[in-house]
Design a protein around this motif. Structure first.
Motif, mmCIF file in Angstrom:
data_model
loop_
_atom_site.group_PDB
_atom_site.id
_atom_site.type_symbol
_atom_site.label_atom_id
_atom_site.label_comp_id
_atom_site.label_asym_id
_atom_site.label_seq_id
_atom_site.Cartn_x
_atom_site.Cartn_y
_atom_site.Cartn_z
ATOM 1 N N TYR A 177 -3.070 3.369 6.278
ATOM 2 C CA TYR A 177 -2.391 3.146 5.000
ATOM 3 C C TYR A 177 -2.389 4.430 4.169
ATOM 4 C CZ TYR A 177 -1.141 1.397 0.437
ATOM 5 O OH TYR A 177 -0.507 1.226 -0.765
ATOM 6 N N ALA A 178 -3.542 5.078 4.089
ATOM 7 C CA ALA A 178 -3.651 6.308 3.288
ATOM 8 C C ALA A 178 -2.703 7.389 3.792
ATOM 9 C CB ALA A 178 -5.090 6.807 3.285
ATOM 10 N N SER A 179 -2.556 7.507 5.100
ATOM 11 C CA SER A 179 -1.729 8.583 5.635
ATOM 12 C C SER A 179 -0.252 8.228 5.743
ATOM 13 C CB SER A 179 -2.254 9.038 7.001
ATOM 14 O OG SER A 179 -2.106 8.023 7.957
ATOM 15 N N LYS A 180 0.088 6.950 5.899
ATOM 16 C CA LYS A 180 1.475 6.584 6.157
ATOM 17 C C LYS A 180 2.144 5.767 5.040
ATOM 18 C CE LYS A 180 1.268 8.069 10.463
ATOM 19 N NZ LYS A 180 1.679 9.404 10.767
ATOM 20 N N CYS A 181 1.369 5.079 4.230
ATOM 21 C CA CYS A 181 1.958 4.101 3.304
ATOM 22 C C CYS A 181 1.736 4.417 1.825
ATOM 23 C CB CYS A 181 1.390 2.709 3.579
ATOM 24 S SG CYS A 181 1.440 2.205 5.308
ATOM 25 N N SER A 182 0.630 5.057 1.519
ATOM 26 C CA SER A 182 0.233 5.211 0.114
ATOM 27 C C SER A 182 1.185 6.065 -0.700
ATOM 28 C CB SER A 182 -1.189 5.766 0.018
ATOM 29 O OG SER A 182 -1.238 7.087 0.509
ATOM 30 N N HIS A 183 1.929 6.952 -0.059
ATOM 31 C CA HIS A 183 2.845 7.795 -0.818
ATOM 32 C C HIS A 183 3.958 6.985 -1.476
ATOM 33 C CE1 HIS A 183 4.491 7.673 3.252
ATOM 34 N NE2 HIS A 183 5.664 7.888 2.712
ATOM 35 N N CYS A 184 4.306 5.825 -0.928
ATOM 36 C CA CYS A 184 5.298 4.951 -1.557
ATOM 37 C C CYS A 184 4.646 3.756 -2.246
ATOM 38 C CB CYS A 184 6.299 4.435 -0.530
ATOM 39 S SG CYS A 184 7.437 5.693 0.075
#
Length: 118
Positions: free
Chosen positions: A49-56
């Motif tokens: 989640y931190a690497s793939k999802c958290s930016h959105c």
């Protein structure tokens, strides 16, 4: 000498069999009695989640001021979650099926569902 090789081969096969059985027992014990995901799955999901999802979606699964939903309020519907992650949503969320494995998506679900608001 041939006899020594045979004994070594048998010993190696026996060792592999014991280790395989031990690994299988560990995997079976991975879920607790209630079927909840284990902490390892949640931890892997948190990392993904931190690497793939958290930016959105934001570091805390919500990102005010954007169109992304508060994932803490995502329904208790794993099938819907997996489908959305794999296929994307409304041309706003990209599909991740070619980027994330089924295990990674399952771990994401474990993380998201562990943080669901009551």
């Amino acid at each position: 000498m041939l006899k020594d090789i045979s004994h070594k081969t048998v010993a190696t096969i026996a060792t592999v069999a014991v280790l395989t059985a031990a690994l299988a027992a560990t995997v079976r014990a991975a879920d607790d009695a209630t079927g909840n995901p284990v902490q390892a799955q949640i931890d892997h999901g948190k990392s993904t989640y931190a690497s793939k999802c958290s930016h959105c979606h934001g570091p805390n699964m919500m990102n005010s001021g954007t169109i992304t939903p508060d994932l803490r309020a995502f329904p208790d519907d794993k099938t819907r979650f997996v489908t959305t992650v794999k296929n994307g949503k409304n041309n706003k969320m990209p599909p991740w099926a070619d980027i994330l494995s089924d295990d990674e998506i399952g771990n994401l679900w474990a993380f998201v569902s562990s943080r669901r608001k009551p």
